[in-house]
Design a protein around this motif. Sequence first.
Motif, PDB file in Angstrom:
ATOM      1  N   LEU A 192      75.666 -13.557  17.866  1.00 38.29           N
ATOM      2  CA  LEU A 192      74.890 -12.377  17.521  1.00 38.29           C
ATOM      3  C   LEU A 192      74.694 -11.474  18.735  1.00 38.29           C
ATOM      4  O   LEU A 192      74.755 -10.253  18.629  1.00 38.29           O
ATOM      5  N   SER A 193      74.480 -12.076  19.896  1.00 39.85           N
ATOM      6  CA  SER A 193      74.343 -11.306  21.124  1.00 39.85           C
ATOM      7  C   SER A 193      75.624 -10.531  21.428  1.00 39.85           C
ATOM      8  O   SER A 193      75.586  -9.362  21.836  1.00 39.85           O
ATOM      9  N   ASN A 194      76.781 -11.159  21.246  1.00 40.72           N
ATOM     10  CA  ASN A 194      78.070 -10.462  21.444  1.00 40.72           C
ATOM     11  C   ASN A 194      78.212  -9.290  20.481  1.00 40.72           C
ATOM     12  O   ASN A 194      78.717  -8.217  20.843  1.00 40.72           O
ATOM     13  N   PHE A 195      77.795  -9.524  19.245  1.00 37.10           N
ATOM     14  CA  PHE A 195      77.875  -8.466  18.234  1.00 37.10           C
ATOM     15  C   PHE A 195      77.052  -7.248  18.658  1.00 37.10           C
ATOM     16  O   PHE A 195      77.501  -6.097  18.538  1.00 37.10           O
ATOM     17  N   PHE A 196      75.839  -7.475  19.166  1.00 43.35           N
ATOM     18  CA  PHE A 196      74.986  -6.378  19.621  1.00 43.35           C
ATOM     19  C   PHE A 196      75.491  -5.784  20.934  1.00 43.35           C
ATOM     20  O   PHE A 196      75.435  -4.566  21.142  1.00 43.35           O
ATOM     21  N   LEU A 197      76.008  -6.638  21.809  1.00 49.13           N
ATOM     22  CA  LEU A 197      76.442  -6.174  23.122  1.00 49.13           C
ATOM     23  C   LEU A 197      77.647  -5.240  23.026  1.00 49.13           C
ATOM     24  O   LEU A 197      77.805  -4.315  23.835  1.00 49.13           O
ATOM     25  N   LEU A 198      78.505  -5.457  22.039  1.00 53.09           N
ATOM     26  CA  LEU A 198      79.670  -4.577  21.871  1.00 53.09           C
ATOM     27  C   LEU A 198      79.264  -3.157  21.501  1.00 53.09           C
ATOM     28  O   LEU A 198      80.024  -2.211  21.721  1.00 53.09           O
ATOM     29  N   LYS A 199      78.067  -2.992  20.947  1.00 57.59           N
ATOM     30  CA  LYS A 199      77.606  -1.655  20.578  1.00 57.59           C
ATOM     31  C   LYS A 199      77.279  -0.805  21.811  1.00 57.59           C
ATOM     32  O   LYS A 199      77.312   0.426  21.757  1.00 57.59           O
ATOM     33  N   VAL A 200      76.919  -1.478  22.911  1.00 63.98           N
ATOM     34  CA  VAL A 200      76.582  -0.732  24.136  1.00 63.98           C
ATOM     35  C   VAL A 200      77.584  -1.009  25.248  1.00 63.98           C
ATOM     36  O   VAL A 200      77.393  -0.572  26.388  1.00 63.98           O
TER      37      VAL A 200
END
Length: 476
Positions: A192-200
């Motif tokens: 989930l962290s990777n999923f959010f991190l790709l947005k920024v």
Amino acid sequence: MKNPARLQVSTALFALSAFFIIFFHSVPETQLWKGWKLLYVRSEKLTEQNICTILEKNGCTDVVSSVNQKLPVFSKFAPVQVQPADSYIYRRSGFFRDSTSSYSVFYVPEKNADALKLSVDEINGYPQTSAACEGGTSFPWICPVLVFAFFFVLLFLSREKLKFSLVSCLLLIFSVARPFYSAGGAVILCLLSNFFLLKVYRRKGVYSDFKNAVYTVLPPVLCFFLLGFSSLSGSVLFALAFMGGWLAPGIVEGVIDLYSKKDPQFQFDFVYIKSSSAVKPVNRTNFFLLGVVFVLVAVLFLCHAVFSTGTPLEFSGERPLLPAPVSSVPAAADELPDLKDFADWSWFTVSFPFRKLGAVPSKNGDLFGETVSVPEYFLTAENSSGKERISVKQDKVLSYDSSFVRSVYDRIEDAEYPALEKVLLVQGKNKSYGYTKSAGTSSEKSVPLVLSFFALFPILLFLYYVVGNLKDEASL
């Protein structure tokens, strides 16, 4: 990544991370005895010697059984001694039977696991005979299954599917290489962290944006420290999986740039218009993922509570109570001796020639520190008259101290036969033993505590998201 040297270093680090994760893979242990598997047999046709012959024929060597035990310690001055009814030598026979004496128990080194399976099949071929083995490994498929299922959900929702697959590849490998409940919870949080991190990812101010760091940076950091309570090696390998995965997109881009036929002066580095602070990793369309993480971690917690090898599990009535290391032994069930009993017995055996005949060994348990002395007589001259007289001095010949205990353990380690005491030494010098239906011990520690924090974290993130939205609405 247009620098070939940087590309080579990144590729080497990625390959090393993958190598360490795969090389140091681990599967949860489910065995009662460290280093040995238990074979328990009930038969009206086969004797224990017959069973040992079958085991040896199939390749099981150094099997510890009642038929090949000897006196582990003896005195050269009195090699034959009458043993009292409660002697350690008699009590240790309890290790070779179940609690009802219906089954004979054998200790087979775990290196002979394949040969043991063949032996069990052959023994069960005899009439009126049943045999089974306790101890081995189990692969909790639920952990990688939940991880991969969540990965595909995130992959479907992600706008950058290739990058998400690349940065998550080592985490997926880690979930299979170490299929532990705590590791599965950590990987789910970090996916989930990777999923959010790709947005920024690669946006301006990504390293100074503390507001979004709660979603992108805090989860992997939290997982790293919490996994340390469960397994230090797992925590280190998890860090390699997370950080190594973020090298993958740069490696792929570097390889494409390196072999691109375009003129370098016409290649451009695209820059995102919006900065990191202008992008919200969690929004109304994906905040439900926090609930999904909570549910998945809760499922892992439930599976651990029901199927964990570290929790005593009750089997069917046909499964006997077998001898095993236990955390505590009830006072009324003190049938199985431990290494302290063995050391006490060794002390009485070695000191027997120096004691009075008929002396009954003390049972108060405070033997450590005892000494054995013999009188030494010699002549001395008196100063005034010059006459000689007989004097006596107590000469200490034996002492029950740490040096004596160590010498006794050394004898066991040097024994040329498969002694039960070797098995006990491997388990630990302060272990207690009893009859149990426990499935064994797990290589994970503090799993309920770690999973509880993992389940709590998505709830805190959701509250952080709600509070942040309320603040934003209030500022409009």
